[in-house]
Design a protein around this motif. Structure first.
Motif, PDB file in Angstrom:
ATOM      1  N   LEU A  30      35.988 -40.221   6.416  1.00 21.18           N
ATOM      2  CA  LEU A  30      36.472 -39.219   7.089  1.00 21.18           C
ATOM      3  C   LEU A  30      36.284 -39.200   8.528  1.00 21.18           C
ATOM      4  N   VAL A  31      36.746 -40.039   9.121  1.00 21.00           N
ATOM      5  CA  VAL A  31      36.375 -40.405  10.896  1.00 21.00           C
ATOM      6  C   VAL A  31      37.582 -41.081  11.152  1.00 21.00           C
ATOM      7  N   GLU A  32      38.011 -40.612  12.516  1.00 31.06           N
ATOM      8  CA  GLU A  32      39.035 -41.423  13.131  1.00 31.06           C
ATOM      9  C   GLU A  32      38.795 -42.815  13.199  1.00 31.06           C
ATOM     10  N   GLY A  33      39.810 -43.621  12.581  1.00 35.13           N
ATOM     11  CA  GLY A  33      39.742 -45.044  12.500  1.00 35.13           C
ATOM     12  C   GLY A  33      39.538 -45.369  11.244  1.00 35.13           C
ATOM     13  N   GLY A  34      39.164 -44.429  10.280  1.00 36.83           N
ATOM     14  CA  GLY A  34      38.660 -44.651   8.932  1.00 36.83           C
ATOM     15  C   GLY A  34      40.095 -44.967   8.128  1.00 36.83           C
ATOM     16  N   ALA A  35      39.853 -45.309   6.821  1.00 36.53           N
ATOM     17  CA  ALA A  35      41.060 -45.663   5.830  1.00 36.53           C
ATOM     18  C   ALA A  35      41.444 -44.694   5.171  1.00 36.53           C
ATOM     19  N   VAL A  36      42.762 -44.639   4.855  1.00 39.51           N
ATOM     20  CA  VAL A  36      43.403 -43.747   3.762  1.00 39.51           C
ATOM     21  C   VAL A  36      43.817 -44.913   3.031  1.00 39.51           C
ATOM     22  N   LYS A  37      43.411 -45.151   1.447  1.00 41.66           N
ATOM     23  CA  LYS A  37      44.080 -46.048   0.578  1.00 41.66           C
ATOM     24  C   LYS A  37      44.947 -45.608  -0.207  1.00 41.66           C
ATOM     25  N   PHE A  38      46.171 -46.255  -0.263  1.00 37.61           N
ATOM     26  CA  PHE A  38      47.001 -45.937  -1.287  1.00 37.61           C
ATOM     27  C   PHE A  38      47.126 -46.922  -2.537  1.00 37.61           C
ATOM     28  N   ASP A  39      46.771 -46.559  -3.725  1.00 37.14           N
ATOM     29  CA  ASP A  39      46.629 -47.404  -4.989  1.00 37.14           C
ATOM     30  C   ASP A  39      47.978 -47.651  -5.348  1.00 37.14           C
ATOM     31  N   MET A  40      48.417 -48.939  -5.262  1.00 38.81           N
ATOM     32  CA  MET A  40      49.955 -49.409  -5.291  1.00 38.81           C
ATOM     33  C   MET A  40      50.037 -49.495  -6.957  1.00 38.81           C
ATOM     34  N   GLY A  41      49.111 -49.344  -7.824  1.00 38.52           N
ATOM     35  CA  GLY A  41      49.224 -49.315  -9.265  1.00 38.52           C
ATOM     36  C   GLY A  41      49.253 -50.439  -9.800  1.00 38.52           C
ATOM     37  N   ASP A  42      49.259 -51.682  -9.067  1.00 35.54           N
ATOM     38  CA  ASP A  42      49.094 -53.037  -9.809  1.00 35.54           C
ATOM     39  C   ASP A  42      47.815 -53.625  -9.343  1.00 35.54           C
ATOM     40  N   GLY A  43      46.685 -52.827  -8.907  1.00 36.48           N
ATOM     41  CA  GLY A  43      45.306 -53.562  -8.503  1.00 36.48           C
ATOM     42  C   GLY A  43      45.332 -53.678  -6.992  1.00 36.48           C
ATOM     43  N   SER A  44      46.525 -53.335  -6.123  1.00 38.82           N
ATOM     44  CA  SER A  44      46.484 -53.627  -4.816  1.00 38.82           C
ATOM     45  C   SER A  44      46.545 -52.374  -4.103  1.00 38.82           C
ATOM     46  N   TYR A  45      46.105 -52.353  -2.998  1.00 38.43           N
ATOM     47  CA  TYR A  45      45.852 -51.054  -2.220  1.00 38.43           C
ATOM     48  C   TYR A  45      46.822 -51.293  -0.782  1.00 38.43           C
TER      49      TYR A  45
END
Length: 139
Positions: A30-45
C-alpha cells in the motif's frame, strides 16, 4: 455511510476485506507505485499501479487505460465514500465496468451493515441495463 473512515478504509485496503467485495483484487504493498493485482482466474495476474495513496483519505490506481479513485471524507454520521472512474475512452465494456463498480459499492455497504446482497448477479444485471442506456445516451 454510517461508519467511520478507518472502518471503510479497511475494506479498500486490507486484502482479507477487499476479497469480500472484489475477490479478484489484492494489494501487494500500500504505497504509491505499488501493485494492485487482478487475478485473471487462469493462473495469471494483471498488475495495475497505485498512483496515489493518502491513508484513510485517497486510493487511486490504474485500471487498464483508465483510473479508479476512492476518496473518503469524514462526516458527522461516519464518512462519505466517493468512487471516481476516469475513463479515457468509452467502449462496449464501459457499461459493464460501471455496473460492476456500482455493485461493488453496494456490497461494501451491505458488508458494513452485516448483511449480504441477495444476488450480486441480479443487481449487476439491473445496473448494467441502466448504465448501458446512460452510456448510449452520451456516446
Amino acid at each position: 455511510m454510517n461508519y467511520p473512515v478507518p472502518q471503510v478504509w479497511s475494506f479498500l485496503t486490507e486484502n482479507g476485506k477487499l476479497k469480500q467485495w472484489f475477490p479478484e483484487l489484492s494489494l501487494a504493498e500500500l504505497v504509491e507505485g505499488g501493485a494492485v493485482k487482478f487475478d485473471m482466474g487462469d493462473g495469471s495476474y494483471e498488475e495495475m499501479t497505485l498512483l496515489e495513496v493518502k491513508p484513510s483519505s485517497v486510493l487511486e490506481y490504474t485500471w487498464d487505460r483508465d483510473r479508479v479513485r476512492f476518496e473518503l471524507y469524514p462526516t458527522a454520521e461516519g464518512c462519505r465514500l466517493l468512487l471516481i472512474e476516469k475513463i479515457t475512452r468509452i467502449t462496449d465494456h464501459t457499461p459493464r465496468d460501471l455496473a460492476g463498480w456500482h455493485v461493488c459499492l453496494d456490497v461494501i455497504s451491505a458488508l458494513l451493515d452485516g448483511r449480504e446482497l441477495e444476488s450480486r448477479k441480479a443487481e449487476w444485471e439491473k445496473r448494467y441495463a441502466q448504465y448501458r442506456e446512460a452510456v448510449s445516451a452520451i456516446g
